[in-house]
Design a protein around this motif. Structure first.
Motif, PDB file in Angstrom:
ATOM      1  N   ASN A 192      45.566  53.498  49.753  1.00 57.19           N
ATOM      2  CA  ASN A 192      44.489  52.845  50.303  1.00 57.19           C
ATOM      3  C   ASN A 192      44.971  52.401  51.689  1.00 57.19           C
ATOM      4  O   ASN A 192      46.172  52.673  52.015  1.00 57.19           O
ATOM      5  CB  ASN A 192      43.596  51.740  49.469  1.00 57.19           C
TER       6      ASN A 192
ATOM      7  N   ASN B  10      36.291  52.758  47.605  1.00 53.20           N
ATOM      8  CA  ASN B  10      37.183  52.320  48.081  1.00 53.20           C
ATOM      9  C   ASN B  10      37.642  51.432  47.113  1.00 53.20           C
ATOM     10  O   ASN B  10      37.379  51.310  46.044  1.00 53.20           O
ATOM     11  CB  ASN B  10      36.447  51.064  49.200  1.00 53.20           C
TER      12      ASN B  10
ATOM     13  N   ASP C 126      39.707  51.092  52.471  1.00 54.31           N
ATOM     14  CA  ASP C 126      39.095  52.664  51.848  1.00 54.31           C
ATOM     15  C   ASP C 126      40.335  53.364  51.518  1.00 54.31           C
ATOM     16  O   ASP C 126      41.789  52.945  51.780  1.00 54.31           O
ATOM     17  CB  ASP C 126      38.643  53.040  53.183  1.00 54.31           C
TER      18      ASP C 126
END
Length: 72
Positions: free
Chosen positions: A12, A48, A53
């Motif tokens: 992420n 997410n 994200d």
């Protein structure tokens, strides 16, 4: 009976891993198919994580376990 799960691991925005699992993936699943799905997840931005994200692919694996129910 063996149970299998496709585990897709992403990085992420916080550079931490996040996982998505799918139970009972089809047996003839290919690396190309998994990569395409993972790239689709990243490009659409539909998921997410707590670290932000999803930005890149880390890894993918199929995990198979043997489960034996005990009668108690």
């Amino acid at each position: 009976m063996p149970e299998s799960k496709l585990q897709m691991v992403f990085l992420n925005a916080g550079n931490k891993t996040t996982r998505m699992s799918i139970d009972d993936p089809k047996e003839e699943l290919t690396t190309k198919e998994v990569t395409e799905v993972m790239n689709n997840i990243i490009s659409t931005g539909i998921f997410n994580s707590s670290g932000g994200d999803i930005v890149s692919i880390d890894s993918a694996k199929i995990i198979t376990t043997q489960v034996e129910e005990l009668e108690v």
